[in-house]
Design a protein around this motif. Structure first.
Motif, PDB file in Angstrom:
ATOM      1  N   PHE A 102       0.849  -1.191   0.000  1.00 47.82           N
ATOM      2  CA  PHE A 102       0.000   0.000   0.000  1.00 47.82           C
ATOM      3  C   PHE A 102       0.887   1.244   0.000  1.00 47.82           C
ATOM      4  CE2 PHE A 102      -3.015  -2.969   2.099  1.00 47.82           C
ATOM      5  CZ  PHE A 102      -4.065  -2.856   1.192  1.00 47.82           C
ATOM      6  N   PRO A 103       0.916   2.008  -1.086  1.00 49.59           N
ATOM      7  CA  PRO A 103       1.743   3.219  -1.107  1.00 49.59           C
ATOM      8  C   PRO A 103       1.118   4.333  -0.267  1.00 49.59           C
ATOM      9  CG  PRO A 103       0.523   3.016  -3.154  1.00 49.59           C
ATOM     10  CD  PRO A 103       0.246   1.771  -2.358  1.00 49.59           C
ATOM     11  N   ASN A 104       1.959   5.103   0.425  1.00 48.16           N
ATOM     12  CA  ASN A 104       1.548   6.261   1.235  1.00 48.16           C
ATOM     13  C   ASN A 104       0.681   5.919   2.444  1.00 48.16           C
ATOM     14  OD1 ASN A 104       2.964   8.125  -0.286  1.00 48.16           O
ATOM     15  ND2 ASN A 104       1.242   8.460  -1.673  1.00 48.16           N
ATOM     16  N   CYS A 105       0.576   4.664   2.836  1.00 48.37           N
ATOM     17  CA  CYS A 105      -0.227   4.270   3.994  1.00 48.37           C
ATOM     18  C   CYS A 105       0.593   4.507   5.264  1.00 48.37           C
ATOM     19  CB  CYS A 105      -0.635   2.812   3.898  1.00 48.37           C
ATOM     20  SG  CYS A 105      -1.639   2.278   5.284  1.00 48.37           S
ATOM     21  N   ALA A 106       0.064   5.328   6.166  1.00 46.72           N
ATOM     22  CA  ALA A 106       0.778   5.691   7.389  1.00 46.72           C
ATOM     23  C   ALA A 106       0.535   4.723   8.543  1.00 46.72           C
ATOM     24  CB  ALA A 106       0.383   7.098   7.815  1.00 46.72           C
ATOM     25  N   GLY A 107      -0.554   3.974   8.501  1.00 43.83           N
ATOM     26  CA  GLY A 107      -0.877   3.063   9.593  1.00 43.83           C
ATOM     27  C   GLY A 107      -2.297   2.559   9.448  1.00 43.83           C
ATOM     28  N   ILE A 137     -13.111   2.279  22.819  1.00 35.84           N
ATOM     29  CA  ILE A 137     -11.779   2.836  22.614  1.00 35.84           C
ATOM     30  C   ILE A 137     -11.476   2.730  21.118  1.00 35.84           C
ATOM     31  CG2 ILE A 137     -10.647   0.637  23.119  1.00 35.84           C
ATOM     32  CD1 ILE A 137      -8.249   2.265  24.174  1.00 35.84           C
ATOM     33  N   GLN A 138     -10.778   3.722  20.626  1.00 39.34           N
ATOM     34  CA  GLN A 138     -10.373   3.713  19.233  1.00 39.34           C
ATOM     35  C   GLN A 138      -8.911   4.091  19.161  1.00 39.34           C
ATOM     36  OE1 GLN A 138     -12.900   5.920  16.701  1.00 39.34           O
ATOM     37  NE2 GLN A 138     -11.319   6.238  15.226  1.00 39.34           N
ATOM     38  N   ALA A 139      -8.164   3.427  18.298  1.00 44.27           N
ATOM     39  CA  ALA A 139      -6.730   3.693  18.208  1.00 44.27           C
ATOM     40  C   ALA A 139      -6.249   3.663  16.768  1.00 44.27           C
ATOM     41  CB  ALA A 139      -5.961   2.649  19.018  1.00 44.27           C
ATOM     42  N   ILE A 140      -5.179   4.405  16.534  1.00 41.99           N
ATOM     43  CA  ILE A 140      -4.466   4.371  15.259  1.00 41.99           C
ATOM     44  C   ILE A 140      -3.040   3.949  15.589  1.00 41.99           C
ATOM     45  CG2 ILE A 140      -3.619   5.728  13.303  1.00 41.99           C
ATOM     46  CD1 ILE A 140      -6.053   7.564  13.746  1.00 41.99           C
ATOM     47  N   VAL A 141      -2.545   2.964  14.849  1.00 43.44           N
ATOM     48  CA  VAL A 141      -1.197   2.457  15.090  1.00 43.44           C
ATOM     49  C   VAL A 141      -0.362   2.579  13.819  1.00 43.44           C
ATOM     50  CG1 VAL A 141      -1.910   0.855  16.902  1.00 43.44           C
ATOM     51  CG2 VAL A 141      -1.865   0.073  14.534  1.00 43.44           C
ATOM     52  N   ASN A 142       0.954   2.628  14.005  1.00 44.57           N
ATOM     53  CA  ASN A 142       1.861   2.672  12.852  1.00 44.57           C
ATOM     54  C   ASN A 142       2.211   1.251  12.419  1.00 44.57           C
ATOM     55  OD1 ASN A 142       3.727   1.739  14.701  1.00 44.57           O
ATOM     56  ND2 ASN A 142       5.152   3.418  14.440  1.00 44.57           N
ATOM     57  N   HIS A 143       3.202   1.096  11.567  1.00 48.04           N
ATOM     58  CA  HIS A 143       3.583  -0.221  11.044  1.00 48.04           C
ATOM     59  C   HIS A 143       4.075  -1.172  12.130  1.00 48.04           C
ATOM     60  CE1 HIS A 143       7.530   1.610  11.454  1.00 48.04           C
ATOM     61  NE2 HIS A 143       8.072   0.419  11.281  1.00 48.04           N
ATOM     62  N   GLY A 144       4.646  -0.626  13.205  1.00 44.02           N
ATOM     63  CA  GLY A 144       5.166  -1.452  14.291  1.00 44.02           C
ATOM     64  C   GLY A 144       4.161  -1.669  15.405  1.00 44.02           C
ATOM     65  N   ILE A 145       2.894  -1.331  15.153  1.00 45.83           N
ATOM     66  CA  ILE A 145       1.794  -1.453  16.105  1.00 45.83           C
ATOM     67  C   ILE A 145       2.046  -0.613  17.361  1.00 45.83           C
ATOM     68  CG2 ILE A 145       0.133  -3.037  17.144  1.00 45.83           C
ATOM     69  CD1 ILE A 145       1.190  -5.231  15.379  1.00 45.83           C
ATOM     70  N   LEU A 184      -5.438   2.917   6.947  1.00 47.75           N
ATOM     71  CA  LEU A 184      -6.381   1.846   6.650  1.00 47.75           C
ATOM     72  C   LEU A 184      -7.344   1.727   7.824  1.00 47.75           C
ATOM     73  CD1 LEU A 184      -3.943  -0.884   5.306  1.00 47.75           C
ATOM     74  CD2 LEU A 184      -5.475   0.570   3.971  1.00 47.75           C
ATOM     75  N   VAL A 185      -8.636   1.618   7.528  1.00 42.59           N
ATOM     76  CA  VAL A 185      -9.655   1.507   8.569  1.00 42.59           C
ATOM     77  C   VAL A 185     -10.602   0.361   8.243  1.00 42.59           C
ATOM     78  CG1 VAL A 185      -9.559   3.913   9.324  1.00 42.59           C
ATOM     79  CG2 VAL A 185     -11.034   3.285   7.414  1.00 42.59           C
ATOM     80  N   THR A 195      -8.693   8.147   4.589  1.00 43.08           N
ATOM     81  CA  THR A 195      -8.978   6.806   5.090  1.00 43.08           C
ATOM     82  C   THR A 195      -9.352   5.887   3.944  1.00 43.08           C
ATOM     83  OG1 THR A 195     -11.301   7.394   5.466  1.00 43.08           O
ATOM     84  CG2 THR A 195      -9.814   7.601   7.348  1.00 43.08           C
ATOM     85  N   VAL A 196      -8.831   4.673   3.970  1.00 46.49           N
ATOM     86  CA  VAL A 196      -9.174   3.669   2.958  1.00 46.49           C
ATOM     87  C   VAL A 196      -9.617   2.409   3.682  1.00 46.49           C
ATOM     88  CG1 VAL A 196      -8.255   2.207   1.113  1.00 46.49           C
ATOM     89  CG2 VAL A 196      -7.551   4.608   1.273  1.00 46.49           C
TER      90      VAL A 196
END
Length: 196
Positions: A102-107, A137-145, A184-185, A195-196
């Motif tokens: 996925f290009p440009n996906c931040a988390g 609860i809602q969270a956003i994580v990066n590639h390393g969780i 990604l959601v 959001t994708v």
């Protein structure tokens, strides 16, 4: 009662007392950080301890419990889960591209429920779609969780989409995600340029 030891509590107080959210800005002084952190820990540290129970234990108003919990949540988020800096954001987008393409996906982001007992006040608001009482609860994580953003404290009946649209991240999305980046959601979230 706070579910942490005295030394850990004192360490959190020391860290959080520097945060401007927990400092008075008007003529009416805020209660000390110890009170606000204690209120937060009672409210979220016990199974089924909603604001009504916490207000009775601390001898403060219902709205004050909500206010203290929001302040402490925001201060913790700003202290421990700050959004990715330019370097970390680039590392995350590169790692996600290399791993899944996925290009440009931040988390990625998603919501979850923390099960609790039925609250004595506003109980039905905490009844989740899954049939049990909960806090959302809602969270956003990066590639390393690693947590990069989170929202905590919504009743279990509130949808993930509503929490997301009211989150600090969504309200400031253009500051967090630049150059066509997105997260990604899950399917319950809106599909947007962010959001994708």
């Amino acid at each position: 009662m706070y579910r942490i030891g005295r030394q850990t509590f004192d360490t959190f107080v020391e860290i959080l007392q520097c945060n401007p959210i927990l400092k008075s800005r008007g003529q009416k002084p805020q209660r000390h950080v110890q009170w606000q952190l204690g209120c937060f820990l009672i409210c979220y540290g016990q199974l089924g301890s909603p604001a009504h129970d916490t207000m009775l234990k601390m001898g403060i108003g219902y709205g004050t419990v909500i206010l203290y919990c929001r302040r402490v949540t925001r201060a913790l988020r700003e202290t421990f889960a700050t959004w990715l800096n330019e370097k970390e954001l680039q590392e995350s987008t590169d790692a996600i591209l290399a791993k899944v393409g996925f290009p440009n996906c931040a988390g990625s982001g998603n919501g979850s429920l923390i099960q609790s007992l039925q609250p004595s006040w506003m109980g039905l608001a905490y009844l989740s779609r899954k049939g049990f009482f909960a806090l959302a609860i809602q969270a956003i994580v990066n590639h390393g969780i690693w947590f990069a953003s989170w929202e905590l404290g919504w009743p279990g009946s509130v949808t993930d989409s509503r929490i997301f649209k009211n989150s600090h991240f969504w309200q400031h999305r253009d500051q967090y995600l630049k150059y066509g980046q997105y997260i990604l959601v899950d399917k319950g979230y809106p599909s947007t340029p962010y959001t994708v």
